[in-house]
Motif scaffolding. Structure first.
Motif, PDB file in Angstrom:
ATOM      1  N   THR A 278      32.727  46.208  -1.095  1.00  0.00           N
ATOM      2  CA  THR A 278      32.526  45.014  -1.925  1.00  0.00           C
ATOM      3  C   THR A 278      31.839  43.919  -1.119  1.00  0.00           C
ATOM      4  O   THR A 278      30.933  43.240  -1.611  1.00  0.00           O
ATOM      5  N   HIS A 279      32.255  43.757   0.119  1.00  0.00           N
ATOM      6  CA  HIS A 279      31.612  42.754   0.991  1.00  0.00           C
ATOM      7  C   HIS A 279      30.138  43.092   1.206  1.00  0.00           C
ATOM      8  O   HIS A 279      29.271  42.222   1.093  1.00  0.00           O
ATOM      9  N   TYR A 280      29.848  44.376   1.487  1.00  0.00           N
ATOM     10  CA  TYR A 280      28.458  44.767   1.705  1.00  0.00           C
ATOM     11  C   TYR A 280      27.614  44.535   0.450  1.00  0.00           C
ATOM     12  O   TYR A 280      26.497  44.020   0.526  1.00  0.00           O
ATOM     13  N   ARG A 281      28.141  44.933  -0.700  1.00  0.00           N
ATOM     14  CA  ARG A 281      27.387  44.759  -1.948  1.00  0.00           C
ATOM     15  C   ARG A 281      27.091  43.293  -2.212  1.00  0.00           C
ATOM     16  O   ARG A 281      25.972  42.929  -2.600  1.00  0.00           O
TER      17      ARG A 281
ATOM     18  N   CYS B  54       7.747  48.062  -7.992  1.00  0.00           N
ATOM     19  CA  CYS B  54       8.238  48.044  -6.620  1.00  0.00           C
ATOM     20  C   CYS B  54       9.767  48.100  -6.624  1.00  0.00           C
ATOM     21  O   CYS B  54      10.402  47.751  -7.622  1.00  0.00           O
ATOM     22  N   ALA B  55      10.317  48.537  -5.531  1.00  0.00           N
ATOM     23  CA  ALA B  55      11.767  48.611  -5.354  1.00  0.00           C
ATOM     24  C   ALA B  55      12.139  47.841  -4.102  1.00  0.00           C
ATOM     25  O   ALA B  55      11.454  47.939  -3.074  1.00  0.00           O
ATOM     26  N   ARG B  56      13.229  47.081  -4.198  1.00  0.00           N
ATOM     27  CA  ARG B  56      13.733  46.326  -3.043  1.00  0.00           C
ATOM     28  C   ARG B  56      15.152  46.797  -2.762  1.00  0.00           C
ATOM     29  O   ARG B  56      15.968  46.919  -3.670  1.00  0.00           O
ATOM     30  N   LEU B  57      15.434  47.041  -1.506  1.00  0.00           N
ATOM     31  CA  LEU B  57      16.709  47.617  -1.116  1.00  0.00           C
ATOM     32  C   LEU B  57      17.146  47.058   0.225  1.00  0.00           C
ATOM     33  O   LEU B  57      16.372  46.347   0.893  1.00  0.00           O
ATOM     34  N   VAL B  58      18.377  47.382   0.615  1.00  0.00           N
ATOM     35  CA  VAL B  58      18.919  46.905   1.889  1.00  0.00           C
ATOM     36  C   VAL B  58      19.611  48.059   2.601  1.00  0.00           C
ATOM     37  O   VAL B  58      20.381  48.810   1.992  1.00  0.00           O
ATOM     38  N   TYR B  59      19.306  48.209   3.894  1.00  0.00           N
ATOM     39  CA  TYR B  59      20.017  49.132   4.778  1.00  0.00           C
ATOM     40  C   TYR B  59      20.859  48.298   5.743  1.00  0.00           C
ATOM     41  O   TYR B  59      20.380  47.297   6.286  1.00  0.00           O
TER      42      TYR B  59
ATOM     43  N   ARG C 251      24.049  51.616   2.165  1.00  0.00           N
ATOM     44  CA  ARG C 251      22.753  51.524   1.497  1.00  0.00           C
ATOM     45  C   ARG C 251      22.941  50.798   0.173  1.00  0.00           C
ATOM     46  O   ARG C 251      23.903  51.077  -0.548  1.00  0.00           O
ATOM     47  N   TYR C 252      22.017  49.914  -0.139  1.00  0.00           N
ATOM     48  CA  TYR C 252      22.118  49.146  -1.384  1.00  0.00           C
ATOM     49  C   TYR C 252      20.835  49.284  -2.186  1.00  0.00           C
ATOM     50  O   TYR C 252      19.753  48.976  -1.701  1.00  0.00           O
TER      51      TYR C 252
END
Length: 275
Positions: free
Chosen positions: A135-138, A231-236, A219-220
């Motif tokens: 939950t914190h990461y998200r 386009c896609a935006r994401l976070v590692y 991974r988000y």
């Protein structure tokens, strides 16, 4: 006579300030430009916001008495905090462009209750449930995708596919890589994998290049397919690491059943100086 009025004014002013301090705290204001600090009587065990545009961070490895709050524009939400002693605190959160207060010192009397009752000695004490780290990461990843900020011009293009790193952020002994994949071609792009590895830069023609793939701990919004023109935006998220001068990071995007692969090189300077 003048002295009497002066003393009366001082007493009235002091009484007014005391009454302001005595008012119970129910609403906390925050924005994206400044950190709002909340200091609690006991170390913080858990802290959860009701919406992703409010982010409350605190040290989970070594519990401390304070946490930091930031916000993006949006509807009001709430914050629930449980300290190490089981005291429960609850506040309304609101976004405010201009902040007049950056520090909140929470009192014991502000708590709304306790997490558990006092049990007789014959009952075994139940350990508090740890905070859901996912939950914190998200919440923090969603906050970073809404936040403006760049670490530099880090991008690579191949046949209309653009791979870029928008930001690298350090938070609580972790590195967050904000990544964008843009499909400027006329065909959909199926993602086979997106890997981040650390390589020793080659020096001379005879020296080999060693590569170690780093596995993200979270991974988000990882995409499977990127349609044409989108386009896609994401976070590692990775555990914090640093690099020596002879090493660099390679971000490798591989297309499934295709040849539009993209490899983006990131120097040690960007890794060692995150936002």
């Amino acid at each position: 006579m003048k002295r009497y009025f002066l003393i009366s004014a001082i007493i009235l002013t002091g009484t007014e300030l005391y009454s302001q301090k005595a008012e119970p705290l129910d609403t906390i204001f925050a924005n994206e430009h400044k950190n709002v600090a909340l200091f609690f009587p006991q170390p913080i065990s858990q802290g959860i916001t009701g919406a992703s545009h409010f982010v409350f961070t605190h040290n989970r490895e070594r519990q401390q008495h304070f946490g930091l709050l930031q916000a993006k524009p949006g509807k009001e939400s709430n914050l629930l905090v449980i300290d190490a002693g089981g005291s429960v605190y609850s506040y309304i959160l609101k976004y405010k462009k201009d902040l007049s207060r950056l520090n909140y010192f929470i009192q014991d009397t502000d708590r709304i209750g306790t997490e558990k009752r006092d049990l007789p000695d014959l009952f075994k004490e139940v350990e508090p449930i740890p905070l859901d780290i996912d939950t914190h990461y998200r919440n923090f990843c969603a906050y970073l995708l809404n936040k403006k900020g760049r670490i530099g011009r880090l991008r690579k293009r191949n046949q209309g596919i653009i791979l870029s790193i928008e930001n690298i952020v350090f938070n609580q002994n972790e590195l967050y890589f904000v990544i964008q994949i843009e499909n400027g071609s006329s065909l959909d792009y199926d993602v086979n994998f997106l890997n981040l590895s650390v390589k020793t830069r080659q020096k001379g023609k005879k020296k080999s290049m060693q590569s170690i793939v780093k596995e993200p701990i979270f991974r988000y919004k990882t995409p499977v397919k990127i349609k044409e023109g989108q386009c896609a935006r994401l976070v590692y998220v990775f555990p914090k690491f640093s690099l020596s001068n002879d090493r660099e990071v390679l971000l490798e995007l591989n297309e499934e059943k295709g040849e539009r692969d993209v490899v983006l090189k990131v120097s040690h300077r960007h890794i060692n100086n995150p936002n």
